[in-house]
Design a protein around this motif. Sequence first.
Motif, short mmCIF file in Angstrom:
data_model
loop_
_atom_site.label_atom_id
_atom_site.label_comp_id
_atom_site.label_asym_id
_atom_site.label_seq_id
_atom_site.Cartn_x
_atom_site.Cartn_y
_atom_site.Cartn_z
N ASP A 337 0.71 -1.36 -0.44
CA ASP A 337 0.15 0.19 0.01
C ASP A 337 0.85 1.43 0.14
O ASP A 337 -0.08 2.38 0.05
N ALA A 338 2.16 1.48 -0.04
CA ALA A 338 2.66 2.25 -0.29
C ALA A 338 2.48 3.19 -1.60
O ALA A 338 2.61 2.33 -2.02
N THR A 339 3.44 4.49 -0.83
CA THR A 339 3.19 5.62 -1.99
C THR A 339 3.80 6.57 -1.87
O THR A 339 4.29 7.40 -0.88
N TRP A 340 4.72 7.01 -2.70
CA TRP A 340 5.98 7.91 -2.52
C TRP A 340 5.41 9.01 -2.79
O TRP A 340 6.03 10.04 -2.41
N PHE A 341 4.54 9.40 -3.35
CA PHE A 341 3.83 10.27 -3.01
C PHE A 341 3.29 10.77 -1.70
O PHE A 341 3.40 12.15 -1.25
N ASP A 342 3.11 10.35 -0.50
CA ASP A 342 3.16 10.31 1.22
C ASP A 342 4.73 11.11 1.56
O ASP A 342 4.81 11.12 0.77
N ASP A 343 3.97 11.48 2.59
CA ASP A 343 4.94 11.86 3.14
C ASP A 343 5.62 10.78 3.89
O ASP A 343 5.48 9.32 3.69
N ILE A 344 7.02 11.07 4.05
CA ILE A 344 8.60 10.02 4.15
C ILE A 344 9.25 10.17 5.54
O ILE A 344 9.57 10.95 5.80
N PRO A 569 12.27 -1.24 -9.26
CA PRO A 569 12.56 -2.19 -9.40
C PRO A 569 11.44 -2.86 -10.73
O PRO A 569 12.43 -3.63 -11.73
N GLU A 570 10.58 -2.12 -10.95
CA GLU A 570 10.01 -2.60 -12.10
C GLU A 570 9.69 -1.13 -13.59
O GLU A 570 9.79 -1.08 -14.32
N GLY A 571 10.84 0.06 -12.57
CA GLY A 571 11.35 1.16 -13.34
C GLY A 571 10.16 2.20 -13.62
O GLY A 571 9.98 3.26 -14.96
N GLU A 572 9.44 2.24 -13.66
CA GLU A 572 7.97 3.46 -13.67
C GLU A 572 8.35 4.54 -12.28
O GLU A 572 7.83 5.33 -12.77
N MET A 573 9.44 4.67 -11.56
CA MET A 573 9.87 5.59 -10.90
C MET A 573 11.67 5.53 -10.63
O MET A 573 11.78 5.07 -11.64
N LEU A 574 11.52 6.63 -10.71
CA LEU A 574 13.43 7.36 -10.89
C LEU A 574 13.59 8.54 -9.09
O LEU A 574 12.42 9.13 -8.86
N ALA A 575 14.60 7.72 -8.99
CA ALA A 575 15.08 9.00 -7.93
C ALA A 575 16.46 9.54 -7.91
O ALA A 575 17.25 8.75 -9.04
N PHE A 609 16.61 1.65 -4.91
CA PHE A 609 15.84 0.98 -3.79
C PHE A 609 15.81 -0.14 -3.76
O PHE A 609 16.37 -0.82 -4.34
N LEU A 610 14.43 -0.81 -2.84
CA LEU A 610 14.19 -1.81 -2.21
C LEU A 610 13.77 -2.67 -3.57
O LEU A 610 12.46 -1.66 -4.09
N GLU A 611 13.49 -3.62 -3.09
CA GLU A 611 12.39 -5.03 -3.70
C GLU A 611 10.74 -4.21 -3.91
O GLU A 611 9.91 -3.86 -2.97
N ASP A 612 10.44 -4.20 -4.41
CA ASP A 612 9.02 -3.98 -5.03
C ASP A 612 9.07 -1.69 -5.34
O ASP A 612 7.52 -1.75 -3.87
N ALA A 613 9.82 -1.19 -4.65
CA ALA A 613 9.97 0.01 -4.45
C ALA A 613 9.31 0.59 -3.02
O ALA A 613 9.52 1.41 -2.72
N TRP A 614 8.75 -0.47 -2.29
CA TRP A 614 8.36 -0.10 -0.76
C TRP A 614 9.83 0.79 0.25
O TRP A 614 9.23 0.71 0.80
N GLY A 615 10.46 0.77 -0.51
CA GLY A 615 11.78 1.53 0.43
C GLY A 615 12.57 2.01 -0.35
O GLY A 615 12.92 1.62 -1.38
N LEU A 616 13.62 2.75 0.04
CA LEU A 616 15.00 3.46 -0.61
C LEU A 616 16.11 3.61 1.00
O LEU A 616 15.92 3.86 1.67
N ILE A 617 17.19 2.96 -0.12
CA ILE A 617 18.55 3.45 0.94
C ILE A 617 18.64 4.31 0.25
O ILE A 617 19.31 4.67 -0.88
N ALA A 618 19.96 5.28 1.62
CA ALA A 618 20.53 6.58 0.80
C ALA A 618 21.43 6.57 1.64
O ALA A 618 21.61 6.82 3.17
#
Length: 639
Positions: A337-344, A569-575, A609-618
Amino acid sequence: MPLPLLLLAGAGLAGTAGLRKLGQGVGHFGDAKTIAERAKRLGEATKRHMDASDAHFSAVAAHFAEHRQNVQTVSLVRFAKLYERQEARMNLTDKEFAVRFHMPEASFKEIKQTAHLVLNLTNAAMTAGSVGIGAAQGAGVLVGAFGAASTGTAISGLSGAAATNATLAWLGGGSLAAGGGGMALGTVVLGGLAAAPALVVAGFTVAKKGEQALTAAHEFEAGVKEFRAQVSLRMALQQAVISRMRELHSVLERTRFRLDQAVALCEQQERQGTLSDPQFEQALLLAQSVSALLKINVLEPAQYPDKTAQPSTSAAPPAQSLPQVPAGTVQESDHDDATWFDDILVVELTDERVNSALYTPDGSILASTGRQLALWPMDDEQLEAVTLDFYAGDIKHLEAHPTDDLYCCARGRSPLLILEDLQEETITHSELELDGVSVIGTQFISDDHLLVVGEHQVMLIDTHDGDTLWSWSTPDQNVRRFALHPSRQLLALASLNNEIHLLNLPKGKKVCTFRHDGWCNDVAFSPDGRFLLSASEDRTARLWSVETGLELHRFEFSGRYADRVSFSPEGEMLAVGFANGMVGIWETEDGHLLNLFPASAGRITALQFLEDAWGLIAGGESGLSLCFPDKEHISAHEA
């Protein structure tokens, strides 16, 4: 001490204090500018997403309304004519008709009333020279019978917020009059959002104190946060309504299809003089079901959110701090249910400088900190680091084998470090000497072949015996980063001479060149191989078409260097990670901004990005952070 010297010393102290205050003021202005620009960019992106969501919602709702009206004016009209003929032929009272076809008298009367109403409306529309039922005339009358609309205005004739509000009122049977009722989505005054950035900038220009500018920036940021929360709620409700509409559409269409078949069979038997009671009863029951489905509201009034509820916003942190959650607990089961539109939310894993980091195939995080390696197993809810007990050296790049528990560490001119069995108590490690090649990175391209990229040379190594299978010199002598195409047939080399060379493998023949206006810091291919993403000291990240070599989108923030890039992982987003520790998330295809958030306090050295884009390591100068797009994923626990 003579008086003049005392006065001079006092003046010096006063001057030092003044310079300190001046420096603080300048710092506040810089922080305020960064905060305000980030908030402005997020506000603009949010409005764009809201407009797109509104347009999509209105289109789906209009199609849903047209389908329901078509069922009324075609299928039910056809049944109503059949019913009228059978009513005249049988010449029965309502009670006799109900008993004959095994239904309560009240239900029969409702069907009879509906049939007559549909026919009357159809005849009226035909008399007026219209085909079917007019939107303004028919919709208002049909509400009582079918619950199809709550306004007399055709939704398809509206646009924007008017269409959304009218549609929601129609779907729920309520009215969105100003100040009450209906779908309370938290109305947002967009004009205020659009005007705010200009007012804030003007305020910065005339402000005499940096504190005032910083306060104004925080206030603006808080307003944008509230706006994003309201829009997020609006979009979530729209998606819920769309799902409900599609569900009702599917059920209604299947029932309508069965009704059409039953009526067609009745008409055929009518012409043959053989229409039986069971066949007519089947059509009667199906018409009753269709009528009941048309009366169903998409949302019941009890499901509406309280119009007085407002999202809570907390005070914004200073620009140099991060919204961190110490000692977080990861709830991976919710990340669908994660969305990168919301607060991080940002969890700091370590405050030591990180040169390289990666998300391993078995779901752990591996990072080089100082001259050691640290591992964070993701099955450990407390995310405690395990420091590998050996001297690793100055690691520049980490690479994981796609299937085996095997890792390669590039250490510049030092031998490659090969690690095995990281999850075991005893870690096997060996070194591979490359005769002074300054290695910037490696990548496994098969089970036993390792691609090695140096500042001046590219080679393929057999990991079993260390033999070099092929080798060639790079087009220039300043390679900084590289990326291997998913097909394993193209290699992108980013260099200090502002160019990215795209070469074929294994021969290294140049295919094309992409050019920046500054050093190239990083490069990455999209998972489908269509796009190349690059970061540069020219303060931009750019998205290129691999097929045409053309620049498609450009990404920047506050004039900062672009340090690292990554695709989901799916390529729909970039960071994109920037030199001030800010990370931006964009949609790949259209280049629209989704979010901007501080992931570090300095330059970014690792981003993935992590698997399924549920997180990100920086990772970066100030440590390593784990970033989550949904507050449901982490529960804060005090140590």
